[in-house]
Design an enzyme around this catalytic site. Structure first.
Site, PDB file in Angstrom:
ATOM      1  N   ASP A  74       0.726  -1.211   0.054  1.00  0.00           N
ATOM      2  CA  ASP A  74      -0.111  -0.016  -0.113  1.00  0.00           C
ATOM      3  C   ASP A  74       0.760   1.427   0.138  1.00  0.00           C
ATOM      4  OD1 ASP A  74       1.167  -0.474   2.571  1.00  0.00           O
ATOM      5  OD2 ASP A  74      -1.048  -0.939   3.432  1.00  0.00           O
TER       6      ASP A  74
ATOM      7  N   ASP B 251      -7.681  -3.006  13.900  1.00  0.00           N
ATOM      8  CA  ASP B 251      -9.155  -3.217  13.314  1.00  0.00           C
ATOM      9  C   ASP B 251      -9.050  -4.388  12.534  1.00  0.00           C
ATOM     10  OD1 ASP B 251      -7.735  -2.323  11.366  1.00  0.00           O
ATOM     11  OD2 ASP B 251      -9.193  -0.616  10.882  1.00  0.00           O
TER      12      ASP B 251
ATOM     13  N   HIS C 188      -7.352  -4.869   9.916  1.00  0.00           N
ATOM     14  CA  HIS C 188      -6.803  -4.638   8.428  1.00  0.00           C
ATOM     15  C   HIS C 188      -5.622  -5.263   8.069  1.00  0.00           C
ATOM     16  CE1 HIS C 188      -4.862  -0.468   9.631  1.00  0.00           C
ATOM     17  NE2 HIS C 188      -3.793  -1.637   9.281  1.00  0.00           N
TER      18      HIS C 188
ATOM     19  N   GLU D 120      -9.616  -2.086   5.028  1.00  0.00           N
ATOM     20  CA  GLU D 120     -10.225  -1.789   6.541  1.00  0.00           C
ATOM     21  C   GLU D 120     -11.419  -2.586   6.406  1.00  0.00           C
ATOM     22  OE1 GLU D 120      -8.665  -0.260   8.347  1.00  0.00           O
ATOM     23  OE2 GLU D 120      -7.982   1.646   7.723  1.00  0.00           O
TER      24      GLU D 120
HETATM   25  P1  PGA Z   1       2.058  -1.800  12.741  1.00  0.00           P
HETATM   26  O1  PGA Z   1       0.946  -1.618  11.879  1.00  0.00           O
HETATM   27  O2  PGA Z   1       3.034  -2.929  12.421  1.00  0.00           O
HETATM   28  O3  PGA Z   1       2.569  -0.508  13.038  1.00  0.00           O
HETATM   29  O4  PGA Z   1       1.280  -2.041  14.263  1.00  0.00           O
HETATM   30  C1  PGA Z   1       0.264  -2.901  11.399  1.00  0.00           C
HETATM   31  C2  PGA Z   1      -0.927  -2.514  10.233  1.00  0.00           C
HETATM   32  O5  PGA Z   1      -1.551  -1.532  10.468  1.00  0.00           O
HETATM   33  O6  PGA Z   1      -0.870  -3.200   9.445  1.00  0.00           O
END
Ligand code: PGA
Length: 236
Positions: free
Chosen positions: A67, A136, A138, A143
């Protein structure tokens, strides 16, 4: 689905790097699906170490990231292109022309998504897709929503994601509200998936993704349908 639990983030990171390195050693032209966020940083550190020790060669590797923020160019310090340069690409012998991310500055993000899916398809899919997971649920920036979205596509970031990512920006107001994310089609098309999660705050969503119902409200739960998934969890 294989679930592996580690006592520490460091142990998980070493193990994840070994898994990726094994793919590259078996297939020097491997296509690696890569992820940003704080979780894979340790994995990248170990991959860099292996390169420096002369045990891993990136010269024929291709990478495709999940992304990119819409509106940030690759030179912006919070862009995911910049993150990848900073944590991996500029430390190893990868050909910069073989490192791909969605273009967050593309004038038509929907068309950019189609171009990106075609690129991934032309590469034959990823040999291994590394994933983090959001609080969440994702993966990439897919999302929670009413459906699993197949193509790479623009998304409005969830308020909880904006809040979680604000720590990387001067203020929450500076966090882009939109991103382009690889869709579930390209993620599920990976030959192998490796999802990493660290810390007790991710435990509930990790468990829901691994064992709960397969629903788009928990996007990572779709991985239960993939034939070769390893989910790694670090306790601390
Ligand atoms: P993080 O993010 O590794 O910074 O916890 C993970 C994500 O949002 O996929």
């Amino acid at each position: 689905m294989k679930i592996q639990t580690f006592a520490s983030y460091e142990d998980m990171s070493r193990s994840a790097a070994e898994a990726i390195a094994a793919v590259v050693r078996a297939k020097p032209t491997a296509v690696l699906g890569l992820a940003t966020g704080s979780t894979p940083i340790g994995t990248y550190r170990h991959l860099v170490r292996m390169y420096q020790e002369g045990t891993l060669d990136f010269s024929r590797v291709t990478t495709v990231n999940l992304d990119e923020y819409i509106g940030l160019s690759g030179t912006h310090e919070q862009s995911y292109r910049y993150f990848m340069e900073d944590h991996l690409f500029r430390h190893v012998n990868i050909d910069p022309a073989r490192t791909f991310l969605p273009d967050g500055m593309a004038p038509d993000p929907v068309a950019e998504g189609h171009r990106y899916d075609q690129l991934v398809a032309d590469l034959g899919g990823t040999d291994i897709q590394l994933l983090g997971i959001g609080f969440d649920g994702h993966i990439g920036f897919n999302e929670p929503c009413g459906e699993f979205v197949k193509p790479t596509h623009p998304v409005d970031l969830d308020p909880s994601t904006i809040q979680a990512n604000a720590r990387f920006f001067a203020s929450e107001a500076e966090v882009p509200r939109r991103a382009i994310t690889m869709g579930m089609g390209a993620i599920m098309g990976a030959h192998r998936v490796l999802l990493l999660a660290s810390g007790q705050g991710k435990k509930a969503v990790f468990d829901a993704s691994a064992n709960g119902p397969i629903v788009p409200q928990v996007p990572a739960s779709i991985l239960q349908l993939h034939p070769d998934v390893t989910m790694m969890f670090a306790e601390g």
